[in-house]
Design a protein around this motif. Structure first.
Motif, PDB file in Angstrom:
ATOM      1  N   TYR A  18     -13.755   4.446  -3.907  1.00 25.01           N
ATOM      2  CA  TYR A  18     -14.480   4.413  -5.179  1.00 25.01           C
ATOM      3  C   TYR A  18     -13.768   5.221  -6.264  1.00 25.01           C
ATOM      4  CZ  TYR A  18     -17.827   4.992  -8.878  1.00 25.01           C
ATOM      5  OH  TYR A  18     -18.407   5.000 -10.125  1.00 25.01           O
ATOM      6  N   ALA A  19     -13.295   6.410  -5.921  1.00 27.74           N
ATOM      7  CA  ALA A  19     -12.631   7.252  -6.919  1.00 27.74           C
ATOM      8  C   ALA A  19     -11.398   6.556  -7.490  1.00 27.74           C
ATOM      9  CB  ALA A  19     -12.246   8.592  -6.298  1.00 27.74           C
ATOM     10  N   LYS A  20     -10.630   5.907  -6.624  1.00 25.60           N
ATOM     11  CA  LYS A  20      -9.421   5.236  -7.106  1.00 25.60           C
ATOM     12  C   LYS A  20      -9.761   3.979  -7.891  1.00 25.60           C
ATOM     13  CE  LYS A  20      -6.216   7.302  -3.888  1.00 25.60           C
ATOM     14  NZ  LYS A  20      -5.033   7.143  -3.027  1.00 25.60           N
ATOM     15  N   THR A  49     -12.912   6.741   2.187  1.00 26.30           N
ATOM     16  CA  THR A  49     -13.319   7.946   1.464  1.00 26.30           C
ATOM     17  C   THR A  49     -12.761   8.009   0.045  1.00 26.30           C
ATOM     18  OG1 THR A  49     -11.456   9.149   2.458  1.00 26.30           O
ATOM     19  CG2 THR A  49     -13.602   9.306   3.564  1.00 26.30           C
ATOM     20  N   THR A  50     -11.663   7.301  -0.212  1.00 22.49           N
ATOM     21  CA  THR A  50     -11.037   7.385  -1.544  1.00 22.49           C
ATOM     22  C   THR A  50     -11.263   6.148  -2.400  1.00 22.49           C
ATOM     23  OG1 THR A  50      -8.921   6.418  -0.816  1.00 22.49           O
ATOM     24  CG2 THR A  50      -9.192   8.812  -0.557  1.00 22.49           C
ATOM     25  N   GLN A  67      -3.119   3.593  -1.607  1.00 19.65           N
ATOM     26  CA  GLN A  67      -3.596   4.225  -0.372  1.00 19.65           C
ATOM     27  C   GLN A  67      -5.131   4.268  -0.329  1.00 19.65           C
ATOM     28  OE1 GLN A  67      -1.460   7.996  -0.406  1.00 19.65           O
ATOM     29  NE2 GLN A  67       0.306   7.062   0.593  1.00 19.65           N
ATOM     30  N   ILE A  68      -5.700   3.064  -0.428  1.00 19.81           N
ATOM     31  CA  ILE A  68      -7.152   2.920  -0.400  1.00 19.81           C
ATOM     32  C   ILE A  68      -7.692   3.230   0.994  1.00 19.81           C
ATOM     33  CG2 ILE A  68      -9.049   1.269  -0.630  1.00 19.81           C
ATOM     34  CD1 ILE A  68      -7.816   1.942  -3.299  1.00 19.81           C
ATOM     35  N   SER A  69      -8.718   4.044   1.071  1.00 21.81           N
ATOM     36  CA  SER A  69      -9.419   4.308   2.333  1.00 21.81           C
ATOM     37  C   SER A  69     -10.918   4.341   2.038  1.00 21.81           C
ATOM     38  CB  SER A  69      -8.977   5.645   2.930  1.00 21.81           C
ATOM     39  OG  SER A  69      -9.461   6.722   2.142  1.00 21.81           O
ATOM     40  N   ASP A 107     -10.919   5.287 -11.336  1.00 19.44           N
ATOM     41  CA  ASP A 107      -9.782   5.760 -12.138  1.00 19.44           C
ATOM     42  C   ASP A 107      -8.962   4.584 -12.661  1.00 19.44           C
ATOM     43  OD1 ASP A 107     -10.502   8.366 -11.763  1.00 19.44           O
ATOM     44  OD2 ASP A 107      -9.032   8.771 -10.188  1.00 19.44           O
TER      45      ASP A 107
END
Length: 205
Positions: free
Chosen positions: A82-84, A79-80, A75-77, A87
């Protein structure tokens, strides 16, 4: 077997050139041509770039469903992303035995990491997030240059990449990848962890 000649230490600019070449070529294979990357040659600029393209394509071709759905499952977006990405990278290079992140390196894991980055770049370009493509290239390059560079330099630089991925070795790897990835993903259960653990388990060598 490919040869590069004398071993040369990596540099930030060289790493970025390889990752940019790989990611933009992967996007083009998805029938997308980004105007801002017209400067990237359609032909690989050296033997490492050529082999990197070949390895990534081979890994994906043997596991089309796995790689086609990995970004959607995460569920790449905007806003998410870089964090994903971070990780996933940390998990991929984590020593599964002692749990320490960033401690388990191999050419196989590096190839898996680059393959995923190319797929992520394509996902962004295909889903109205093309402004993230340079970010994906930058994140991947910086991760290699900060966390993996010492290991790579200790293993003959990109000469070592070519030596490891000689064609006979790649053939021997092919049949094992899909079953290991799926089996481990089912064992771990959680989508993100399962995806990464599947790659890490196979590429532990």
């Amino acid at each position: 077997m490919y040869k590069l000649g004398p071993v040369h230490k990596m540099s930030d600019s060289v790493t970025k050139q390889y990752i940019e070449d790989y990611c933009i070529n992967r996007i083009r294979r998805g029938d997308i041509d980004l105007e801002s990357y017209r400067h990237v040659s359609r032909e690989p600029f050296n033997m490492v770039a050529r082999r990197m393209r070949e390895i990534g394509e081979e890994i994906e071709s043997k596991n089309p469903e796995f790689f086609a759905g990995c970004c959607e499952q995460l569920q790449i977006s905007e806003t998410t992303a870089y964090a994903k990405f971070k990780d996933l990278a940390d998990e991929l290079f984590k020593d599964q035995e002692n749990g320490q992140r960033g401690t388990c390196m191999s050419w196989g894991r590096i190839a898996a990491f680059i393959t995923f980055s190319g797929r992520l770049a394509l996902h962004c370009a295909s889903n109205n997030m093309e402004t993230l493509v340079p970010s994906v290239i930058g994140w991947t390059s910086r991760y290699i240059d900060t966390k993996l560079v010492a290991w790579i330099n200790d293993h003959q630089g990109w000469n070592g990449f070519l030596e490891f991925f000689d064609k006979n070795r790649v053939r021997a790897m092919e049949d094992e990848l899909l079953s290991n990835v799926i089996g481990t993903a089912l064992t771990y259960g959680a989508v993100g962890v399962g995806l990464v653990a599947g790659l890490a388990m196979f590429f532990r060598r």
